[in-house]
Write an enzyme that holds these catalytic residues in place. Structure first.
Site, mmCIF file in Angstrom:
data_model
loop_
_atom_site.group_PDB
_atom_site.id
_atom_site.type_symbol
_atom_site.label_atom_id
_atom_site.label_comp_id
_atom_site.label_asym_id
_atom_site.label_seq_id
_atom_site.Cartn_x
_atom_site.Cartn_y
_atom_site.Cartn_z
ATOM 1 N N SER A 112 0.810 -1.178 -0.148
ATOM 2 C CA SER A 112 -0.025 0.129 0.034
ATOM 3 C C SER A 112 0.800 1.107 0.038
ATOM 4 O O SER A 112 2.039 1.240 0.651
ATOM 5 C CB SER A 112 -0.784 0.123 1.380
ATOM 6 O OG SER A 112 -1.439 1.225 1.408
ATOM 7 N N TYR A 134 -1.989 -0.198 10.221
ATOM 8 C CA TYR A 134 -2.176 -1.030 8.825
ATOM 9 C C TYR A 134 -0.848 -0.522 8.157
ATOM 10 O O TYR A 134 -0.296 -1.208 7.600
ATOM 11 C CB TYR A 134 -3.516 -0.487 8.211
ATOM 12 C CG TYR A 134 -3.773 -0.768 6.896
ATOM 13 C CD1 TYR A 134 -4.053 -1.834 6.286
ATOM 14 C CD2 TYR A 134 -3.272 0.279 5.953
ATOM 15 C CE1 TYR A 134 -4.080 -2.076 4.866
ATOM 16 C CE2 TYR A 134 -3.541 0.126 4.491
ATOM 17 C CZ TYR A 134 -3.701 -1.203 3.847
ATOM 18 O OH TYR A 134 -3.874 -1.342 2.572
#
Length: 257
Positions: free
Chosen positions: A135, A149
Site C-alpha cells: 500500500s 495498517y
C-alpha cells in the site's frame, strides 16, 4: 491485437480472492488461462475453485496451503491480496496491543505464513512468482485512522524485498504492487458512511478522502480491474526479468521523495 492466453497451464493462489482487488485478480489471471484457487473467509460470488479460511491465523494459512496442494498440486503464482484494517480511529493512543496484533497478523503474517508453506516447492523446482499487495500508506500513512495498517504494510514491503534477495537466485520472482486508494465496494460503502456522518453527499465525501491523502493528481481512485491488470502483466512471461521491485499504482498520489 489480443494476446494469446499467457498463463495457460499455470496454477495460482489469490488470497482475499472473492471481493475487491482480489476478485478482480482472480478474473484477470483466469482470463489469461491460469487455474486459480481463491481463498477468503466468505465465498462471495466465487463458483469455481474456492477455499474458505481466515488467512490472519496460523490455522487458516495451513488450511489454505493444504487446499493448494490438494486441489492444484502446487502453486506457480501466489498473489497475496488479503489485508485491511479494523482498528479504531484516534491515532496511536487509541490502539492497544490487540489492535496492533490484528493489523500485523492480517497484513504481514498472512503472507509470511503462506510463503513459508508454499515457496519451498517453488525453490525445489526452480521457478515461481510471489506478488505481495502492499500500500502507498507504507510511505504516506494516515496517523489518525490507519497507523497500524500502514506500519504492517511497510513491514510487508521490507519483508518482500528480503525474500526477493533470498529466492530470486533460485528462480523464484518476488514482486510488490502498491495501490493507492482503490474504489472497491468496501470503499464505496465507507464513503457512504462518511457522507452520512458528515451530513454531506458522496461526491463531497469522496473528495475529502482524496484530500486526506494529499490529493490524487489523476482525479479519481483506481478501479480494482486496473490493479488486477498490472498484476496479470507481472505474472506474464513479458515480466520475466522483473523481481524485487515495487510497482506503485496510485494516480500520482505519492509525491517524489
Amino acid at each position: 491485437m489480443a494476446r494469446e492466453k499467457e498463463l495457460s497451464g499455470l496454477r495460482a493462489l489469490v488470497t482475499g480472492g472473492t471481493q475487491g482487488i482480489g476478485e478482480a485478480v482472480v478474473g484477470a489471471l483466469r482470463a489469461q488461462g491460469a487455474k486459480v484457487l481463491a481463498a477468503a473467509r466468505n465465498q462471495g460470488d466465487e463458483t469455481e475453485l474456492f477455499v474458505g479460511a481466515d488467512a490472519s491465523t496460523p490455522e487458516g494459512c495451513r488450511t489454505i496451503a493444504d487446499a493448494v496442494r490438494d486441489r492444484l498440486g502446487q502453486a506457480d503464482i501466489l498473489v497475496h491480496v488479503v489485508g485491511g484494517s479494523s482498528a479504531p480511529a484516534g491515532g496511536f493512543a487509541a490502539l492497544d496491543d490487540e489492535h496492533w496484533q490484528r493489523e500485523i497478523d492480517l497484513n504481514l503474517m498472512s503472507a509470511v505464513r503462506l510463503d513459508r508453506e508454499l515457496v519451498p516447492a517453488m525453490i525445489e523446482r526452480g521457478s515461481g512468482l510471489v506478488i505481495h499487495v502492499t500500500s502507498i500508506q507504507r510511505q504516506v500513512p494516515l496517523p489518525e485512522s490507519t497507523i497500524g495498517y500502514a506500519a504492517a504494510k511497510a513491514a510487508l514491503s521490507n519483508y518482500s524485498k528480503a525474500l526477493s534477495k533470498e529466492v530470486s537466485p533460485k528462480g523464484v520472482r518476488v514482486m510488490r504492487v502498491s495501490p493507492g486508494w482503490v474504489e472497491t465496494s468496501a470503499a464505496t460503502a465507507m464513503i457512504g458512511r462518511l457522507a452520512q456522518e458528515a451530513d454531506t453527499d458522496t461526491d463531497t465525501a469522496r473528495r475529502q478522502l482524496m484530500d486526506s491523502l494529499g490529493g490524487i493528481p489523476y482525479g479519481r481512485p483506481a478501479r480494482p480491474e486496473e490493479v488486477a491488470d498490472l498484476i496479470a502483466f507481472l505474472a506474464s512471461p513479458r515480466a520475466a526479468y522483473l523481481t524485487g521491485a515495487e510497482y506503485v499504482i496510485d494516480g500520482g498520489t505519492v509525491p517524489i521523495a
